[in-house]
Design a protein around this motif. Structure first.
Motif, PDB file in Angstrom:
ATOM      1  N   UNK A  20       0.819  -1.213   0.000  1.00  0.00           N
ATOM      2  CA  UNK A  20       0.000   0.000   0.000  1.00  0.00           C
ATOM      3  C   UNK A  20       0.850   1.259   0.000  1.00  0.00           C
ATOM      4  N   UNK A  21       1.867   1.297   0.860  1.00  0.00           N
ATOM      5  CA  UNK A  21       2.729   2.485   0.938  1.00  0.00           C
ATOM      6  C   UNK A  21       3.489   2.707  -0.358  1.00  0.00           C
ATOM      7  N   UNK A  22       4.111   1.653  -0.873  1.00  0.00           N
ATOM      8  CA  UNK A  22       4.890   1.778  -2.113  1.00  0.00           C
ATOM      9  C   UNK A  22       3.979   2.161  -3.279  1.00  0.00           C
ATOM     10  N   UNK A  23       2.829   1.505  -3.382  1.00  0.00           N
ATOM     11  CA  UNK A  23       1.895   1.827  -4.462  1.00  0.00           C
ATOM     12  C   UNK A  23       1.349   3.239  -4.360  1.00  0.00           C
ATOM     13  N   UNK A  24       1.041   3.667  -3.153  1.00  0.00           N
ATOM     14  CA  UNK A  24       0.534   5.029  -2.948  1.00  0.00           C
ATOM     15  C   UNK A  24       1.600   6.044  -3.360  1.00  0.00           C
ATOM     16  N   UNK A  25       2.830   5.841  -2.879  1.00  0.00           N
ATOM     17  CA  UNK A  25       3.919   6.759  -3.221  1.00  0.00           C
ATOM     18  C   UNK A  25       4.181   6.779  -4.728  1.00  0.00           C
ATOM     19  N   UNK A  45      -7.497   2.485  -3.349  1.00  0.00           N
ATOM     20  CA  UNK A  45      -7.228   1.047  -3.245  1.00  0.00           C
ATOM     21  C   UNK A  45      -5.904   0.820  -2.517  1.00  0.00           C
ATOM     22  N   UNK A  46      -4.905   1.656  -2.787  1.00  0.00           N
ATOM     23  CA  UNK A  46      -3.606   1.529  -2.098  1.00  0.00           C
ATOM     24  C   UNK A  46      -3.749   1.877  -0.618  1.00  0.00           C
ATOM     25  N   UNK A  47      -4.513   2.907  -0.318  1.00  0.00           N
ATOM     26  CA  UNK A  47      -4.766   3.287   1.073  1.00  0.00           C
ATOM     27  C   UNK A  47      -5.521   2.178   1.799  1.00  0.00           C
ATOM     28  N   UNK A  48      -6.438   1.562   1.109  1.00  0.00           N
ATOM     29  CA  UNK A  48      -7.200   0.452   1.688  1.00  0.00           C
ATOM     30  C   UNK A  48      -6.277  -0.709   2.069  1.00  0.00           C
ATOM     31  N   UNK A  49      -5.253  -0.964   1.264  1.00  0.00           N
ATOM     32  CA  UNK A  49      -4.290  -2.026   1.595  1.00  0.00           C
ATOM     33  C   UNK A  49      -3.589  -1.722   2.917  1.00  0.00           C
ATOM     34  N   UNK A  54      -2.999  -2.914   8.700  1.00  0.00           N
ATOM     35  CA  UNK A  54      -2.981  -2.450  10.093  1.00  0.00           C
ATOM     36  C   UNK A  54      -4.085  -3.137  10.901  1.00  0.00           C
ATOM     37  N   UNK A  55      -5.247  -3.307  10.301  1.00  0.00           N
ATOM     38  CA  UNK A  55      -6.354  -3.964  10.994  1.00  0.00           C
ATOM     39  C   UNK A  55      -6.052  -5.442  11.246  1.00  0.00           C
ATOM     40  N   UNK A  56      -5.347  -6.065  10.319  1.00  0.00           N
ATOM     41  CA  UNK A  56      -4.957  -7.468  10.537  1.00  0.00           C
ATOM     42  C   UNK A  56      -4.003  -7.571  11.719  1.00  0.00           C
ATOM     43  N   UNK A  57      -3.084  -6.628  11.847  1.00  0.00           N
ATOM     44  CA  UNK A  57      -2.154  -6.650  12.975  1.00  0.00           C
ATOM     45  C   UNK A  57      -2.897  -6.497  14.304  1.00  0.00           C
ATOM     46  N   UNK A  64      -9.570  -9.967   7.654  1.00  0.00           N
ATOM     47  CA  UNK A  64      -9.261 -11.212   6.937  1.00  0.00           C
ATOM     48  C   UNK A  64     -10.059 -11.314   5.643  1.00  0.00           C
ATOM     49  N   UNK A  65     -11.399 -11.206   5.659  1.00  0.00           N
ATOM     50  CA  UNK A  65     -12.114 -11.265   4.378  1.00  0.00           C
ATOM     51  C   UNK A  65     -11.788 -10.069   3.479  1.00  0.00           C
ATOM     52  N   UNK A  66     -11.555  -8.910   4.070  1.00  0.00           N
ATOM     53  CA  UNK A  66     -11.219  -7.730   3.260  1.00  0.00           C
ATOM     54  C   UNK A  66      -9.907  -7.947   2.506  1.00  0.00           C
ATOM     55  N   UNK A  67      -8.941  -8.575   3.163  1.00  0.00           N
ATOM     56  CA  UNK A  67      -7.657  -8.844   2.507  1.00  0.00           C
ATOM     57  C   UNK A  67      -7.842  -9.778   1.315  1.00  0.00           C
ATOM     58  N   UNK A  68      -8.694 -10.778   1.478  1.00  0.00           N
ATOM     59  CA  UNK A  68      -8.918 -11.730   0.386  1.00  0.00           C
ATOM     60  C   UNK A  68      -9.702 -11.090  -0.756  1.00  0.00           C
ATOM     61  N   UNK A  69     -10.678 -10.248  -0.429  1.00  0.00           N
ATOM     62  CA  UNK A  69     -11.436  -9.540  -1.469  1.00  0.00           C
ATOM     63  C   UNK A  69     -10.516  -8.577  -2.215  1.00  0.00           C
ATOM     64  N   UNK A  70      -9.661  -7.872  -1.479  1.00  0.00           N
ATOM     65  CA  UNK A  70      -8.724  -6.924  -2.091  1.00  0.00           C
ATOM     66  C   UNK A  70      -7.837  -7.651  -3.100  1.00  0.00           C
ATOM     67  N   UNK A  71      -7.351  -8.817  -2.719  1.00  0.00           N
ATOM     68  CA  UNK A  71      -6.477  -9.570  -3.612  1.00  0.00           C
ATOM     69  C   UNK A  71      -7.256 -10.177  -4.781  1.00  0.00           C
ATOM     70  N   UNK A  72      -8.487 -10.623  -4.535  1.00  0.00           N
ATOM     71  CA  UNK A  72      -9.323 -11.154  -5.624  1.00  0.00           C
ATOM     72  C   UNK A  72      -9.595 -10.061  -6.662  1.00  0.00           C
ATOM     73  N   UNK A  73      -9.813  -8.841  -6.194  1.00  0.00           N
ATOM     74  CA  UNK A  73      -9.978  -7.695  -7.098  1.00  0.00           C
ATOM     75  C   UNK A  73      -8.746  -7.556  -7.993  1.00  0.00           C
TER      76      UNK A  73
END
Length: 120
Positions: A20-25, A45-49, A54-57, A64-73
């Motif tokens: 997310x950070x690298x993509x945003x930058x 989308x990069x900010x969402x990553x 952070x939410x996973x940590x 968890x489902x958001x991470x999988x949906x983000x990657x499926x996208x």
């Protein structure tokens, strides 16, 4: 009591944050040349990553489902660019799905949710 965070969840979470950070930058300079909706969506989308990582940590149940949906996208998005991109993202999705749906990860996310309810 919250279960210990599995190493796999930590690695995946930090992967999301770093991507997310690298993509945003990388995409922020595009705002000067193309301040339109497409650039804004890419940045969102990069900010969402970063937020998902952070939410996973923190063990947030929805991360968890958001991470999988983000990657499926990104599997679908990769298919629009090249089959190689789609295949790479599909492989990551398979690995992340396996790791995030393991019992140890489930216990971590359930434990964080239970700890949140107990503290409320």
């Amino acid at each position: 009591m919250m279960a210990a965070r599995p190493l796999s969840v930590t690695v995946i979470a930090w992967s999301y944050i770093l991507v997310g950070i690298v993509g945003f930058a990388y995409h922020v300079p595009e705002l000067r040349s193309d301040p339109g909706l497409q650039t804004s969506i890419v940045l969102l989308v990069r900010l969402l990553a970063i937020i998902i990582g952070a939410a996973m940590l923190q063990g947030s149940w929805w991360a968890r489902p958001a991470a999988l949906v983000w990657l499926a996208y990104h599997v679908g998005l990769g298919a629009l660019h090249s089959w190689g991109d789609a295949l790479m993202h599909l492989l990551l999705l398979a690995v992340f799905t396996f790791l995030l749906l393991r019992p140890s990860a489930g216990a971590y996310f359930r434990g964080a949710a239970a700890a949140g309810r107990a503290g409320a």
